[in-house]
Motif scaffolding. Structure first.
Motif, mmCIF file in Angstrom:
data_model
loop_
_atom_site.group_PDB
_atom_site.id
_atom_site.type_symbol
_atom_site.label_atom_id
_atom_site.label_comp_id
_atom_site.label_asym_id
_atom_site.label_seq_id
_atom_site.Cartn_x
_atom_site.Cartn_y
_atom_site.Cartn_z
ATOM 1 N N PHE A 55 109.764 -9.203 -50.460
ATOM 2 C CA PHE A 55 110.510 -8.446 -51.461
ATOM 3 C C PHE A 55 110.874 -9.329 -52.655
ATOM 4 C CE2 PHE A 55 111.273 -6.427 -47.358
ATOM 5 C CZ PHE A 55 110.946 -5.113 -47.653
ATOM 6 N N VAL A 56 111.087 -10.606 -52.401
ATOM 7 C CA VAL A 56 111.352 -11.538 -53.492
ATOM 8 C C VAL A 56 110.125 -11.647 -54.390
ATOM 9 C CG1 VAL A 56 111.864 -13.934 -54.072
ATOM 10 C CG2 VAL A 56 113.070 -12.833 -52.185
ATOM 11 N N VAL A 57 108.948 -11.719 -53.780
ATOM 12 C CA VAL A 57 107.706 -11.780 -54.561
ATOM 13 C C VAL A 57 107.555 -10.525 -55.404
ATOM 14 C CG1 VAL A 57 105.189 -11.859 -54.405
ATOM 15 C CG2 VAL A 57 106.576 -13.313 -52.908
ATOM 16 N N LEU A 58 107.842 -9.362 -54.807
ATOM 17 C CA LEU A 58 107.766 -8.105 -55.553
ATOM 18 C C LEU A 58 108.756 -8.098 -56.710
ATOM 19 C CD1 LEU A 58 106.753 -5.194 -55.887
ATOM 20 C CD2 LEU A 58 108.497 -4.490 -54.221
ATOM 21 N N ALA A 59 109.959 -8.593 -56.468
ATOM 22 C CA ALA A 59 110.977 -8.620 -57.518
ATOM 23 C C ALA A 59 110.563 -9.543 -58.660
ATOM 24 C CB ALA A 59 112.312 -9.070 -56.930
ATOM 25 N N LEU A 60 109.940 -10.670 -58.332
ATOM 26 C CA LEU A 60 109.516 -11.608 -59.365
ATOM 27 C C LEU A 60 108.331 -11.079 -60.163
ATOM 28 C CD1 LEU A 60 109.819 -15.003 -57.445
ATOM 29 C CD2 LEU A 60 111.395 -14.045 -59.133
ATOM 30 N N ALA A 61 107.523 -10.215 -59.528
ATOM 31 C CA ALA A 61 106.356 -9.664 -60.215
ATOM 32 C C ALA A 61 106.708 -8.462 -61.083
ATOM 33 C CB ALA A 61 105.294 -9.268 -59.189
ATOM 34 N N ALA A 62 107.809 -7.770 -60.760
ATOM 35 C CA ALA A 62 108.169 -6.541 -61.470
ATOM 36 C C ALA A 62 108.310 -6.726 -62.984
ATOM 37 C CB ALA A 62 109.459 -5.962 -60.875
ATOM 38 N N PRO A 63 108.923 -7.809 -63.492
ATOM 39 C CA PRO A 63 109.047 -7.957 -64.952
ATOM 40 C C PRO A 63 107.712 -8.048 -65.683
ATOM 41 C CG PRO A 63 110.579 -9.406 -63.820
ATOM 42 C CD PRO A 63 109.680 -8.850 -62.777
ATOM 43 N N PHE A 64 106.676 -8.500 -64.984
ATOM 44 C CA PHE A 64 105.371 -8.650 -65.618
ATOM 45 C C PHE A 64 104.499 -7.406 -65.453
ATOM 46 C CE2 PHE A 64 106.887 -12.818 -64.260
ATOM 47 C CZ PHE A 64 106.832 -13.526 -65.450
ATOM 48 N N LEU A 65 104.874 -6.532 -64.532
ATOM 49 C CA LEU A 65 104.076 -5.338 -64.267
ATOM 50 C C LEU A 65 104.663 -4.082 -64.890
ATOM 51 C CD1 LEU A 65 103.299 -5.956 -60.467
ATOM 52 C CD2 LEU A 65 101.878 -6.522 -62.443
ATOM 53 N N GLY A 66 105.930 -4.121 -65.263
ATOM 54 C CA GLY A 66 106.579 -2.939 -65.826
ATOM 55 C C GLY A 66 106.154 -2.677 -67.257
ATOM 56 N N GLY A 67 106.363 -1.447 -67.686
ATOM 57 C CA GLY A 67 106.036 -1.065 -69.055
ATOM 58 C C GLY A 67 107.288 -0.854 -69.886
ATOM 59 N N SER A 82 108.806 -7.202 -69.389
ATOM 60 C CA SER A 82 109.280 -5.828 -69.539
ATOM 61 C C SER A 82 110.769 -5.767 -69.228
ATOM 62 C CB SER A 82 108.507 -4.903 -68.598
ATOM 63 O OG SER A 82 109.146 -3.651 -68.469
ATOM 64 N N HIS A 83 111.532 -5.128 -70.119
ATOM 65 C CA HIS A 83 112.976 -5.008 -69.895
ATOM 66 C C HIS A 83 113.267 -4.144 -68.669
ATOM 67 C CE1 HIS A 83 117.075 -3.366 -70.617
ATOM 68 N NE2 HIS A 83 117.316 -4.625 -70.962
ATOM 69 N N GLY A 84 112.546 -3.010 -68.561
ATOM 70 C CA GLY A 84 112.731 -2.142 -67.399
ATOM 71 C C GLY A 84 112.299 -2.829 -66.114
ATOM 72 N N GLY A 85 111.181 -3.566 -66.171
ATOM 73 C CA GLY A 85 110.717 -4.295 -64.990
ATOM 74 C C GLY A 85 111.671 -5.396 -64.583
ATOM 75 N N LEU A 86 112.301 -6.038 -65.582
ATOM 76 C CA LEU A 86 113.263 -7.096 -65.293
ATOM 77 C C LEU A 86 114.463 -6.531 -64.542
ATOM 78 C CD1 LEU A 86 113.836 -10.119 -65.799
ATOM 79 C CD2 LEU A 86 115.076 -9.432 -67.859
ATOM 80 N N LEU A 87 114.962 -5.379 -64.994
ATOM 81 C CA LEU A 87 116.087 -4.753 -64.300
ATOM 82 C C LEU A 87 115.689 -4.264 -62.904
ATOM 83 C CD1 LEU A 87 117.801 -2.692 -67.156
ATOM 84 C CD2 LEU A 87 118.625 -4.789 -66.071
ATOM 85 N N ALA A 88 114.466 -3.741 -62.806
ATOM 86 C CA ALA A 88 113.998 -3.276 -61.495
ATOM 87 C C ALA A 88 113.871 -4.438 -60.518
ATOM 88 C CB ALA A 88 112.654 -2.563 -61.644
ATOM 89 N N GLY A 89 113.335 -5.558 -61.000
ATOM 90 C CA GLY A 89 113.217 -6.731 -60.145
ATOM 91 C C GLY A 89 114.575 -7.257 -59.707
ATOM 92 N N TRP A 90 115.530 -7.291 -60.638
ATOM 93 C CA TRP A 90 116.889 -7.716 -60.305
ATOM 94 C C TRP A 90 117.497 -6.778 -59.276
ATOM 95 C CZ3 TRP A 90 120.911 -10.795 -60.014
ATOM 96 C CH2 TRP A 90 122.193 -10.260 -59.952
ATOM 97 N N ASN A 91 117.285 -5.485 -59.439
ATOM 98 C CA ASN A 91 117.833 -4.487 -58.515
ATOM 99 C C ASN A 91 117.297 -4.714 -57.100
ATOM 100 O OD1 ASN A 91 119.416 -1.957 -58.214
ATOM 101 N ND2 ASN A 91 117.445 -1.100 -57.653
#
Length: 245
Positions: free
Chosen positions: A73-85, A97-106
């Protein structure tokens, strides 16, 4: 020996299991219901857990090593900022991505707090007490029975799998590559059949000894003071959640 349980005589260990189960569940619900941008609240939740660790004498290092289970889940969270739109922002000179950054933090903060809460419950409550606690909370008997057998015989099945592997190696065969997947599948099938047969024998033995779908209850019920003490961390978490609304 259960690697997640730390026997002790602290006030947290002495609390009835059903109280700790309800308290852990309520704390996790508070964490999940918190808005992801309420950054201070998550620090407050960690402080609440820290108070429980201090009372239960659980070393932070012990928790940190076992919290590695959430690595995927940590890997997924770290990847979310680069995969989000959507809109982007810069972090340390990197556009993400701002939305991906928040999603990863969440994912990261709520998942970590949930894992730490579960580890705290497991560290202060023996497997048998957990099952009895579920039974006292009127969890369906089928679920309690499954949990009982899983906790009691997981190590037995692991040991059986280890013996089967040693038997294969002693005969000069150790399947570990892709082209040997057939042998591995046959081994898994054999382990399943042995486990099923063992389960049938265990169930018949339990029934012959008077088992009727429920574990014997020692009869130590939780009083009002135990509930108040055990739910104090959850009440503190509820106050934090209310402050973010």
């Amino acid at each position: 020996m259960n690697p997640l349980h730390r026997p002790g005589s602290t006030p947290v260990h002495r609390l009835p299991a059903q109280v700790k189960i309800v308290g852990a569940l309520l704390l996790v619900l508070c964490v999940v219901a918190t808005e992801r941008t309420a950054y201070w609240a998550f620090g407050a939740y960690l402080g609440v857990l820290g108070g429980v660790w201090a009372a239960a004498r659980i070393p932070p290092g012990w928790l940190a090593k076992r919290a590695l289970i959430e690595t995927p889940f940590v890997v997924l969270a770290l990847a979310a900022p680069f995969l989000g739109g959507g809109p982007t922002t810069e972090v340390l000179g990197v556009t993400v991505s701002h939305g991906g950054l928040l999603a990863g933090w969440n994912i990261l903060v709520k998942g970590t707090l949930g894992v730490l809460t579960s580890l705290t419950l497991a560290a202060t409550t023996s497997p048998r007490d957990l099952v009895v606690g579920l039974q006292r909370l009127r969890v369906p008997a089928v679920v309690v029975t499954i949990a009982t057998l899983m906790l009691r015989y997981a190590e037995v099945l692991v040991a059986e799998a280890r013996r089967m592997r040693l038997a294969r190696i002693s005969r000069g065969h150790d399947p570990r590559f892709l082209w040997q997947v057939g042998a591995t599948a046959r081994g898994i099938g054999t382990l399943f059949l042995r486990s099923y047969e063992r389960g049938e024998r265990v169930h018949l033995a339990m029934v012959s000894r008077g088992y009727r779908g429920a574990l014997p209850d020692p009869g130590h019920r939780a009083g009002a003071s135990a509930w108040l003490t055990g739910l104090a961390p959850a009440l503190a978490a509820g106050a934090v959640l209310a402050a973010t609304l």
